[in-house]
Design an enzyme around this catalytic site. Structure first.
Site, PDB file in Angstrom:
ATOM      1  N   GLY A  37      -1.383  -2.056  -6.093  1.00 23.36           N
ATOM      2  CA  GLY A  37      -2.287  -3.048  -5.512  1.00 23.36           C
ATOM      3  C   GLY A  37      -3.610  -2.468  -5.082  1.00 23.36           C
ATOM      4  N   HIS A  38      -3.598  -1.297  -4.465  1.00 24.05           N
ATOM      5  CA  HIS A  38      -4.842  -0.610  -4.098  1.00 24.05           C
ATOM      6  C   HIS A  38      -4.827   0.745  -4.786  1.00 24.05           C
ATOM      7  CE1 HIS A  38      -8.264   1.008  -2.102  1.00 24.05           C
ATOM      8  NE2 HIS A  38      -8.290   0.109  -1.133  1.00 24.05           N
ATOM      9  N   HIS A  71       0.808  -1.214   0.000  1.00 26.71           N
ATOM     10  CA  HIS A  71       0.000   0.000   0.000  1.00 26.71           C
ATOM     11  C   HIS A  71       0.849   1.276   0.000  1.00 26.71           C
ATOM     12  CE1 HIS A  71      -2.981  -2.981   1.286  1.00 26.71           C
ATOM     13  NE2 HIS A  71      -3.922  -2.134   0.915  1.00 26.71           N
ATOM     14  N   HIS A 130     -12.208  -6.394  -5.760  1.00 32.52           N
ATOM     15  CA  HIS A 130     -12.436  -5.530  -4.611  1.00 32.52           C
ATOM     16  C   HIS A 130     -13.131  -4.253  -5.076  1.00 32.52           C
ATOM     17  CE1 HIS A 130     -11.376  -2.795  -1.285  1.00 32.52           C
ATOM     18  NE2 HIS A 130     -11.164  -3.884  -0.549  1.00 32.52           N
ATOM     19  N   CYS A 159     -16.952   2.507   2.009  1.00 30.32           N
ATOM     20  CA  CYS A 159     -15.937   3.090   1.124  1.00 30.32           C
ATOM     21  C   CYS A 159     -16.294   2.898  -0.344  1.00 30.32           C
ATOM     22  CB  CYS A 159     -14.565   2.474   1.391  1.00 30.32           C
ATOM     23  SG  CYS A 159     -13.717   3.122   2.846  1.00 30.32           S
ATOM     24  N   CYS A 163     -10.911   2.657   7.383  1.00 29.06           N
ATOM     25  CA  CYS A 163     -10.976   3.442   6.154  1.00 29.06           C
ATOM     26  C   CYS A 163     -12.330   4.111   5.959  1.00 29.06           C
ATOM     27  CB  CYS A 163     -10.636   2.560   4.954  1.00 29.06           C
ATOM     28  SG  CYS A 163     -11.606   1.034   4.866  1.00 29.06           S
ATOM     29  N   CYS A 164     -13.417   3.469   6.383  1.00 27.41           N
ATOM     30  CA  CYS A 164     -14.753   3.990   6.097  1.00 27.41           C
ATOM     31  C   CYS A 164     -15.079   5.260   6.874  1.00 27.41           C
ATOM     32  CB  CYS A 164     -15.809   2.911   6.340  1.00 27.41           C
ATOM     33  SG  CYS A 164     -15.674   1.502   5.209  1.00 27.41           S
ATOM     34  N   GLU A 185     -14.341  -8.396  -0.175  1.00 25.81           N
ATOM     35  CA  GLU A 185     -15.038  -7.110  -0.268  1.00 25.81           C
ATOM     36  C   GLU A 185     -15.292  -6.744  -1.730  1.00 25.81           C
ATOM     37  OE1 GLU A 185     -13.207  -5.015   3.707  1.00 25.81           O
ATOM     38  OE2 GLU A 185     -12.120  -4.741   1.832  1.00 25.81           O
TER      39      GLU A 185
END
Length: 660
Positions: free
Chosen positions: A188-189, A139, A254, A324, A397-398, A306
């Site tokens: 990756g994200h 990340h 995801h 998110c 994160c949310c 997710e």
């Protein structure tokens, strides 16, 4: 030729809200959510990670290497919020936090506390060297992307460059490391791509845009996956990395990562004129909206990973719907509108905003859902594991994503293309525009979404010719959502009417907008009457969980039944096709809601005598966004139209689920 979105959003700095529905939420976000988020970043030692990174000593104190982003996202939200609510104390705290972030940055621009604190013993996900685990776990670029987004928000809101300078130093490093002839990776994200685009807009530096495009085009190039594996991790689909983006045709993997990618694809397509990328993101949008979205705007059906499931895989009791993902989907649909100028994208955005997004935060502003259920029911007398809102999560994160999106809402109300001014969201307030070099003020006054009478006062400094394009919501035109995944059970014959200065007007339509073309003069008044009815919604026949069921919608708001209002139960309610609902505004319920009531059959079970019967009782429905603010218990969005399946029956609620 410089490419860009054909339509430009009117900046959040130019829109002042005065709205009965949204302004209290933004005030709660400022007064409660943002301070609570900063406090939790302190208490969970997220801030300490930066302090230790600055000292180059200690041990990474939190769980995930992306925990840095919770600070970035809260700074972003707080920066937007300062535009709404000037706050010297908050501004000073942000400045102090930015100083800590700057001290944690390494001399070449690298900023990643999970490694910098102790480079010899980095976080296990980070890998032994910079970037080596970026494809799947580290990340590093995800952190960078949120830094960039926060930096641009802070700069635009305050005019200060303190965080922007940090971000640009990091972005220059990223651009020096990655690109053709350099290091290759598909992040990756995703989100670094969106962040780089924002830095490009601020600076005009072409490397930022070209690197964003490079990262997007790296997807599907990695040879280390097994393309035949059904495992989404092993075949790369989880990361949207199983195919080049130009070959991708459906939303997969995801959901949050995907929707950040699709937002970036829209950005890059707009800014480079890449028609193949535009065609790809259009195709993926049609798949998501037509086959993979829940009726309240949620996405990401499958808890494992997710992620999006297969086409029409939209189960209710196991629905994931990460908050998110709703945030990311708002970003994506705004960009699709700016590309195409079609109201269908704003219809989807509005559905998310009023339902699947704000369901993620409690009315107190400091309790949250990570996932947003579609049904909670008891079985065989034992309550299902019933979700409760949480103040924070290990992976938080949310909450911080909500904190950053909410105060950015003013930037979604209007958009402009030359002499076309789009009124996209019906949120009371005032905006100041420039049209044909003339100053124009537009004021909205209404009580949306509870009432459908909209009022726009148009006041140019001098009489000016332009087109005011007022969105005609799909729900007011017999369209529950674009593309037919959900439809109204029966059509309505009510029509939208528009008056200008008290006179009814005929109007042309364009892409779902009423085009009001005239020479506007000071204090011209446009009144739009939208037919607000309670409508029953049915799902596509391929959505197995919803066969023979209906959902309830009024305007943009989806409704649910909750245990609190219905004798401790919700899963035993039947809503026949002929049911007619009464509406009443309840100012003292759930901070003020429009409540629905009807007399309907309710299933009763006599377990001792093994008999099933129905009785008629008053059913009460509340807006979906407001559920789970009064304790744990049953909730449902979809209602059977007749008794066909004994499995839906619930016996008397256990005492533990009923509020005293």
């Amino acid at each position: 030729m410089r490419h860009d979105y054909p339509i430009q959003a009117v900046s959040f700095t130019k829109v002042q809200l005065a709205d009965n529905f949204w302004l209290p939420r933004l005030k709660t976000n400022h007064d409660v959510t943002i301070p609570a988020s900063f406090q939790r970043c302190e208490a969970t030692q997220r801030v300490k990670n930066f302090e230790m990174a600055a000292a180059r000593t200690g041990k990474f104190a939190t769980i995930f290497p992306f925990d840095d982003t919770d600070i970035y996202k809260t700074i972003e939200g707080a920066s937007y919020s300062l535009q709404l609510y000037p706050d010297e104390k908050l501004a000073a705290y942000i400045d102090a936090l930015i100083a800590k972030v700057g001290k944690a940055q390494e001399p070449d621009g690298y900023l990643y506390t999970a490694r910098t604190i102790d480079p010899a013993h980095p976080h296990p996900w980070a890998g032994p060297e910079r970037w080596v685990n970026e494809r799947e776990m580290s990340h590093e670029l995800y952190n960078a992307g949120h830094l960039y987004e926060a930096a641009v928000a802070h700069y635009e809101a305050t005019g200060q460059k303190s965080l922007l300078t940090i971000a640009l130093k990091n972005a220059d490093l990223v651009c020096a490391v990655f690109g053709p002839g350099k290091r290759h990776v598909a992040p990756g994200h995703e989100i670094v791509e969106m962040g780089l685009v924002k830095l490009y807009r601020v600076t005009g530096k072409p490397e930022y845009l070209s690197t964003a495009k490079f990262f997007i085009e790296e997807r599907g190039q990695y040879k280390g996956y097994d393309p035949k594996s059904p495992d989404v991790f092993k075949n790369g689909a989880y990361w949207q990395d199983d195919q080049p983006v130009y070959a991708q045709t459906e939303a997969k993997g995801h959901a949050v990562r995907a929707e950040y990618l699709y937002s970036a694809m829209a950005d890059v397509a707009a800014l480079t004129g890449d028609q193949r990328m535009l065609a790809a993101v259009d195709t993926i949008w049609h798949n998501m909206v037509g086959k993979k979205m829940y009726v309240q705007g949620g996405t990401g059906a499958v808890p494992g990973g997710e992620r999006f499931g297969a086409n029409y895989e939209l189960p209710n009791t196991t629905a994931y719907n990460e908050t998110c993902a709703s945030v990311a989907n708002v970003y994506w649909n705004q960009r699709m509108f700016l590309l195409h100028g079609d109201s269908k994208y704003v219809d989807v955005l509005e559905k998310i905003l009023y339902n699947g997004l704000i369901s993620g935060v409690g009315l107190d502003g400091k309790s949250f859902f990570y996932s947003n259920a579609m049904q909670i029911k008891s079985s065989a007398g034992f309550p299902q594991t019933e979700p409760a809102r949480a103040g924070w999560f290990d992976c938080s994160c949310c909450p911080t994503n909500l904190a950053r999106l909410m105060p950015a809402l003013p930037g979604y109300v209007y958009a402009q293309k030359d002499r076309d001014v789009y009124a996209n969201l019906f949120i009371s307030g005032t905006t100041d525009l420039t049209v044909a070099q003339k100053a124009v003020r537009i004021t909205q006054q209404h009580n949306y979404p509870w009432q459908g009478e909209l009022k726009f006062t148009v006041s140019p400094a001098v009489a000016t010719n332009f087109n005011l394009l007022v969105r005609l919501p799909g729900w007011a035109r017999n369209e529950a959502l674009p593309l037919g995944l959900y439809q109204f059970a029966t059509p309505s014959n009510q029509k939208i009417s528009i008056r200008v200065n008290g006179q009814s007007v005929a109007y042309a339509t364009r892409n779902g907008y009423a085009v009001l073309a005239r020479k506007w003069r000071k204090n011209d008044v446009v009144e739009v009457a939208l037919p607000l009815e309670v409508r029953q919604v049915v799902a596509h026949a391929n959505v197995q969980d919803n066969l023979g069921k209906v959902a309830l919608q009024r305007g943009p708001v989806m409704y649910c039944a909750e245990w609190k209002d219905n004798g401790g139960r919700a899963s035993n309610i039947i809503v026949p096709a002929a049911t007619r609902f009464a509406t009443a505004y309840q100012p003292n319920v759930l901070n003020g809601i429009m409540q629905l009531t009807a007399t309907v059959p309710v299933v009763q079970v006599d377990a001792a005598n093994s008999t099933v019967s129905t009785t008629r009782q008053t059913m009460t429905a509340i807006p979906y966004y407001a559920w789970a603010n009064r304790g744990k218990g049953e909730m449902t969005v979809w209602f059977p139209q007749q008794l066909t399946d004994v499995d839906l029956i619930s016996r008397k609620a256990p005492e533990s689920t009923v509020s005293k």
